[in-house]
Design a protein around this motif. Sequence first.
Motif, PDB file in Angstrom:
ATOM      1  N   MET A  72      -9.919  -3.563  -8.893  1.00 43.75           N
ATOM      2  CA  MET A  72     -10.159  -4.250  -7.624  1.00 43.75           C
ATOM      3  C   MET A  72     -10.047  -3.284  -6.456  1.00 43.75           C
ATOM      4  O   MET A  72      -9.521  -2.176  -6.593  1.00 43.75           O
ATOM      5  N   ARG A  73     -10.533  -3.738  -5.317  1.00 43.10           N
ATOM      6  CA  ARG A  73     -10.412  -2.992  -4.060  1.00 43.10           C
ATOM      7  C   ARG A  73      -9.191  -3.510  -3.319  1.00 43.10           C
ATOM      8  O   ARG A  73      -8.985  -4.720  -3.204  1.00 43.10           O
ATOM      9  N   VAL A  74      -8.365  -2.604  -2.811  1.00 41.58           N
ATOM     10  CA  VAL A  74      -7.139  -2.995  -2.132  1.00 41.58           C
ATOM     11  C   VAL A  74      -7.431  -3.411  -0.688  1.00 41.58           C
ATOM     12  O   VAL A  74      -8.051  -2.673   0.073  1.00 41.58           O
ATOM     13  N   ILE A  75      -6.959  -4.617  -0.335  1.00 46.62           N
ATOM     14  CA  ILE A  75      -7.030  -5.091   1.042  1.00 46.62           C
ATOM     15  C   ILE A  75      -5.694  -4.841   1.732  1.00 46.62           C
ATOM     16  O   ILE A  75      -5.639  -4.453   2.894  1.00 46.62           O
ATOM     17  N   LYS A  76      -4.609  -5.074   1.000  1.00 51.24           N
ATOM     18  CA  LYS A  76      -3.266  -4.804   1.515  1.00 51.24           C
ATOM     19  C   LYS A  76      -2.426  -4.238   0.383  1.00 51.24           C
ATOM     20  O   LYS A  76      -2.491  -4.736  -0.745  1.00 51.24           O
ATOM     21  N   GLY A  77      -1.653  -3.196   0.665  1.00 51.79           N
ATOM     22  CA  GLY A  77      -0.810  -2.598  -0.349  1.00 51.79           C
ATOM     23  C   GLY A  77      -1.245  -1.181  -0.679  1.00 51.79           C
ATOM     24  O   GLY A  77      -2.123  -0.613  -0.026  1.00 51.79           O
ATOM     25  N   TYR A  78      -0.640  -0.612  -1.708  1.00 59.68           N
ATOM     26  CA  TYR A  78      -0.908   0.778  -2.084  1.00 59.68           C
ATOM     27  C   TYR A  78      -1.953   0.888  -3.183  1.00 59.68           C
ATOM     28  O   TYR A  78      -2.895   1.661  -3.090  1.00 59.68           O
ATOM     29  N   GLY A  79      -1.748   0.151  -4.284  1.00 57.16           N
ATOM     30  CA  GLY A  79      -2.667   0.267  -5.409  1.00 57.16           C
ATOM     31  C   GLY A  79      -2.347   1.463  -6.282  1.00 57.16           C
ATOM     32  O   GLY A  79      -1.199   1.889  -6.406  1.00 57.16           O
ATOM     33  N   ASN A  80      -3.377   2.028  -6.893  1.00 58.56           N
ATOM     34  CA  ASN A  80      -3.188   3.087  -7.883  1.00 58.56           C
ATOM     35  C   ASN A  80      -2.455   4.312  -7.346  1.00 58.56           C
ATOM     36  O   ASN A  80      -1.585   4.872  -8.009  1.00 58.56           O
ATOM     37  N   SER A  81      -2.839   4.752  -6.148  1.00 60.92           N
ATOM     38  CA  SER A  81      -2.283   6.008  -5.634  1.00 60.92           C
ATOM     39  C   SER A  81      -1.815   5.923  -4.191  1.00 60.92           C
ATOM     40  O   SER A  81      -1.175   6.860  -3.700  1.00 60.92           O
ATOM     41  N   GLY A  82      -2.150   4.831  -3.515  1.00 62.20           N
ATOM     42  CA  GLY A  82      -1.855   4.739  -2.097  1.00 62.20           C
ATOM     43  C   GLY A  82      -2.837   5.498  -1.238  1.00 62.20           C
ATOM     44  O   GLY A  82      -2.682   5.553  -0.010  1.00 62.20           O
ATOM     45  N   GLU A  83      -3.867   6.075  -1.867  1.00 63.36           N
ATOM     46  CA  GLU A  83      -4.824   6.907  -1.132  1.00 63.36           C
ATOM     47  C   GLU A  83      -6.266   6.436  -1.274  1.00 63.36           C
ATOM     48  O   GLU A  83      -7.013   6.432  -0.297  1.00 63.36           O
ATOM     49  N   ASP A  84      -6.661   6.022  -2.489  1.00 57.23           N
ATOM     50  CA  ASP A  84      -8.081   5.717  -2.703  1.00 57.23           C
ATOM     51  C   ASP A  84      -8.443   4.254  -2.459  1.00 57.23           C
ATOM     52  O   ASP A  84      -9.606   3.879  -2.540  1.00 57.23           O
ATOM     53  N   LYS A  85      -7.433   3.404  -2.155  1.00 56.30           N
ATOM     54  CA  LYS A  85      -7.639   1.986  -1.868  1.00 56.30           C
ATOM     55  C   LYS A  85      -8.224   1.218  -3.049  1.00 56.30           C
ATOM     56  O   LYS A  85      -8.926   0.221  -2.881  1.00 56.30           O
ATOM     57  N   PHE A  86      -7.909   1.654  -4.252  1.00 57.50           N
ATOM     58  CA  PHE A  86      -8.266   0.919  -5.466  1.00 57.50           C
ATOM     59  C   PHE A  86      -6.994   0.554  -6.218  1.00 57.50           C
ATOM     60  O   PHE A  86      -5.984   1.250  -6.138  1.00 57.50           O
ATOM     61  N   GLU A  87      -7.076  -0.556  -6.975  1.00 59.24           N
ATOM     62  CA  GLU A  87      -5.927  -0.978  -7.765  1.00 59.24           C
ATOM     63  C   GLU A  87      -6.371  -1.252  -9.190  1.00 59.24           C
ATOM     64  O   GLU A  87      -7.370  -1.927  -9.446  1.00 59.24           O
ATOM     65  N   GLY A  88      -5.597  -0.700 -10.133  1.00 60.44           N
ATOM     66  CA  GLY A  88      -5.833  -0.979 -11.535  1.00 60.44           C
ATOM     67  C   GLY A  88      -7.086  -0.335 -12.084  1.00 60.44           C
ATOM     68  O   GLY A  88      -7.775   0.444 -11.426  1.00 60.44           O
ATOM     69  N   VAL A  99       7.882   9.236  -3.254  1.00 60.90           N
ATOM     70  CA  VAL A  99       8.038   7.980  -2.515  1.00 60.90           C
ATOM     71  C   VAL A  99       7.538   6.825  -3.388  1.00 60.90           C
ATOM     72  O   VAL A  99       6.438   6.889  -3.951  1.00 60.90           O
ATOM     73  N   ARG A 100       8.350   5.764  -3.500  1.00 59.05           N
ATOM     74  CA  ARG A 100       7.937   4.585  -4.259  1.00 59.05           C
ATOM     75  C   ARG A 100       6.959   3.752  -3.445  1.00 59.05           C
ATOM     76  O   ARG A 100       7.060   3.650  -2.221  1.00 59.05           O
ATOM     77  N   MET A 101       6.025   3.149  -4.154  1.00 56.51           N
ATOM     78  CA  MET A 101       5.047   2.252  -3.543  1.00 56.51           C
ATOM     79  C   MET A 101       5.446   0.826  -3.901  1.00 56.51           C
ATOM     80  O   MET A 101       5.306   0.407  -5.050  1.00 56.51           O
ATOM     81  N   VAL A 102       5.978   0.107  -2.929  1.00 57.12           N
ATOM     82  CA  VAL A 102       6.605  -1.186  -3.170  1.00 57.12           C
ATOM     83  C   VAL A 102       6.063  -2.220  -2.189  1.00 57.12           C
ATOM     84  O   VAL A 102       5.898  -1.929  -0.997  1.00 57.12           O
ATOM     85  N   GLY A 103       5.810  -3.429  -2.698  1.00 53.86           N
ATOM     86  CA  GLY A 103       5.448  -4.518  -1.800  1.00 53.86           C
ATOM     87  C   GLY A 103       4.359  -5.409  -2.365  1.00 53.86           C
ATOM     88  O   GLY A 103       3.872  -5.217  -3.487  1.00 53.86           O
ATOM     89  N   ASN A 104       3.999  -6.413  -1.572  1.00 52.89           N
ATOM     90  CA  ASN A 104       2.931  -7.319  -1.959  1.00 52.89           C
ATOM     91  C   ASN A 104       1.580  -6.621  -1.882  1.00 52.89           C
ATOM     92  O   ASN A 104       1.367  -5.737  -1.045  1.00 52.89           O
ATOM     93  N   VAL A 105       0.685  -7.033  -2.768  1.00 52.62           N
ATOM     94  CA  VAL A 105      -0.661  -6.467  -2.817  1.00 52.62           C
ATOM     95  C   VAL A 105      -1.679  -7.595  -2.772  1.00 52.62           C
ATOM     96  O   VAL A 105      -1.504  -8.631  -3.420  1.00 52.62           O
ATOM     97  N   VAL A 106      -2.718  -7.374  -1.999  1.00 52.05           N
ATOM     98  CA  VAL A 106      -3.875  -8.272  -2.015  1.00 52.05           C
ATOM     99  C   VAL A 106      -5.097  -7.419  -2.314  1.00 52.05           C
ATOM    100  O   VAL A 106      -5.303  -6.371  -1.687  1.00 52.05           O
ATOM    101  N   GLY A 107      -5.869  -7.829  -3.295  1.00 54.88           N
ATOM    102  CA  GLY A 107      -7.074  -7.100  -3.650  1.00 54.88           C
ATOM    103  C   GLY A 107      -8.272  -8.019  -3.747  1.00 54.88           C
ATOM    104  O   GLY A 107      -8.138  -9.248  -3.771  1.00 54.88           O
ATOM    105  N   GLU A 108      -9.431  -7.426  -3.799  1.00 55.92           N
ATOM    106  CA  GLU A 108     -10.676  -8.172  -3.994  1.00 55.92           C
ATOM    107  C   GLU A 108     -11.287  -7.724  -5.316  1.00 55.92           C
ATOM    108  O   GLU A 108     -11.561  -6.538  -5.505  1.00 55.92           O
TER     109      GLU A 108
END
Length: 253
Positions: free
Chosen positions: A174-190, A135-144
Amino acid sequence: MSWTKGGAKLQLKIGHLYPDLLDLYSDRGNVIILEKRAHWRGLQVTVDQISVGHEPRLADYDILVMGGGMDREQGIVAEDLQQRRENLQEAVDAGTVIVAICGGYQLLGHYFETSTGQRIPGLGILDIVTVGAKVRMVGNVVGEMDIAGVKHNIIGYENHSGKTMLGPNATPMMRVIKGYGNSGEDKFEGVRQGNIFGTYLHGPLLAKNPILADHMIELALRRRDLSVHLDILNDDLEHRTNAKLYKRLVEAK
């Protein structure tokens, strides 16, 4: 502060890696933002395009930017990067700031394993591994993101099927506020590892988040002078835009 030293302007040298192969979702816009924001402060900026067949010494650059691409283009880049591993590692050791987006981010890790089980070796510079998902992870992301001890809202756009897991030597960007991020599971991005910023965020990322662009420029200049602090630009419009996007993406019902 003064941007001259001995009567000469301070220089910022940017290398754009594979602009002909890795430019999904206007990733080259990140290079433009870095260049403009340095120019606006009176810095002398040089931007070199580096692709297959070009062999400059990468440690001579203050910032290297690498975007994302389609599978075919990423395969060409992956093969070429293997020939540059020592060159790129030398730049990492010299403190060059590296901005790697999506496919560029994945290729700096240990490997990318496709959904069919094929394992494509990476450079092993980032302590990450990526595995293809169905499954592709697509969309806008907001992180802190913490930038110099202050938390900032970072906004971008993601479109990837790879799920990236971080090893013990890599820290989430960063910490994911909205979106998938690295894996869609751990709520982290990048990932942030030394002066390397790896992320799935297109957009282009730095146009939407000039505070992050300035942080990267400042880190790059401090390779030569630890006393450097960037002059403040009038970013009222950028701040209002960021706040409006945050409200639309996070607070809207």
